[in-house]
Design a protein around this motif. Sequence first.
Motif, PDB file in Angstrom:
ATOM      1  N   GLU A 109       0.837  -1.189   0.000  1.00  0.00           N
ATOM      2  CA  GLU A 109       0.000   0.000   0.000  1.00  0.00           C
ATOM      3  C   GLU A 109       0.876   1.245   0.000  1.00  0.00           C
ATOM      4  O   GLU A 109       2.021   1.214   0.446  1.00  0.00           O
ATOM      5  N   SER A 110       0.332   2.315  -0.498  1.00  0.00           N
ATOM      6  CA  SER A 110       1.044   3.584  -0.536  1.00  0.00           C
ATOM      7  C   SER A 110       0.918   4.297   0.808  1.00  0.00           C
ATOM      8  O   SER A 110       0.086   3.926   1.647  1.00  0.00           O
ATOM      9  N   ASN A 111       1.738   5.324   0.991  1.00  0.00           N
ATOM     10  CA  ASN A 111       1.595   6.162   2.180  1.00  0.00           C
ATOM     11  C   ASN A 111       0.194   6.759   2.243  1.00  0.00           C
ATOM     12  O   ASN A 111      -0.408   6.849   3.310  1.00  0.00           O
ATOM     13  N   PHE A 112      -0.311   7.194   1.084  1.00  0.00           N
ATOM     14  CA  PHE A 112      -1.639   7.792   1.061  1.00  0.00           C
ATOM     15  C   PHE A 112      -2.699   6.797   1.539  1.00  0.00           C
ATOM     16  O   PHE A 112      -3.574   7.144   2.338  1.00  0.00           O
ATOM     17  N   GLU A 113      -2.641   5.556   1.067  1.00  0.00           N
ATOM     18  CA  GLU A 113      -3.625   4.540   1.476  1.00  0.00           C
ATOM     19  C   GLU A 113      -3.539   4.263   2.971  1.00  0.00           C
ATOM     20  O   GLU A 113      -4.559   4.170   3.659  1.00  0.00           O
ATOM     21  N   CYS A 114      -2.312   4.140   3.494  1.00  0.00           N
ATOM     22  CA  CYS A 114      -2.119   3.892   4.917  1.00  0.00           C
ATOM     23  C   CYS A 114      -2.613   5.087   5.733  1.00  0.00           C
ATOM     24  O   CYS A 114      -3.300   4.923   6.746  1.00  0.00           O
ATOM     25  N   GLN A 115      -2.261   6.276   5.285  1.00  0.00           N
ATOM     26  CA  GLN A 115      -2.689   7.491   5.985  1.00  0.00           C
ATOM     27  C   GLN A 115      -4.211   7.600   5.992  1.00  0.00           C
ATOM     28  O   GLN A 115      -4.816   7.898   7.025  1.00  0.00           O
TER      29      GLN A 115
END
Length: 188
Positions: A109-115
Amino acid sequence: MNTIIYMVRHAESPYNEGTERTRGLTAKGKGDVKQVTEILKEEGIDVLVSSPYNRAIQSIEGLAQHLGLDIEIFEDLRERHFAEEMIDNLMSVISEKFDDFDYSLPGGESNFECQDRSVSVIKNILKQHAGKKVAIGTHGLVMTLMMNYFDSSYGLDFLNQLQKPDIYKLSFENLELKEVIRLWNGDF
């Protein structure tokens, strides 16, 4: 009305490939958990929540026992999933992900998805527990991404200076981050 969130980054944990959810704490980590409890036991904490990973739960268990509180587990506070396959140079990948929040490796997952998933939990906590004090057992990267959402100055440099464990006290007015104070000082 201010709501206080205590971000408790988990204590030292031995790295064993394939045991992300189940690995516990090292002997040093277990000793540091006692200091986490000492620091937070007089803060007037009302609610305890955590990532589902053992090391995060164990980092606030002493506090839960001292306060007589249960720990509510939120799946969306779990550590970020980097990729399907093992990564040789994790710090390089993490650095790349801070340059591009949409970047992800295959199966990761990307940082955006995790965030996005973790901040949705924080927003719900801030609404549901407005005016209370909430401690969260968390992970360094997830914690950084949550704090980054509310203040973009929390990024890769912040992540790189974190300790295991670490404690930050965040003061919110509604959904606005007003103040951040570091409570952990590794000199215990």
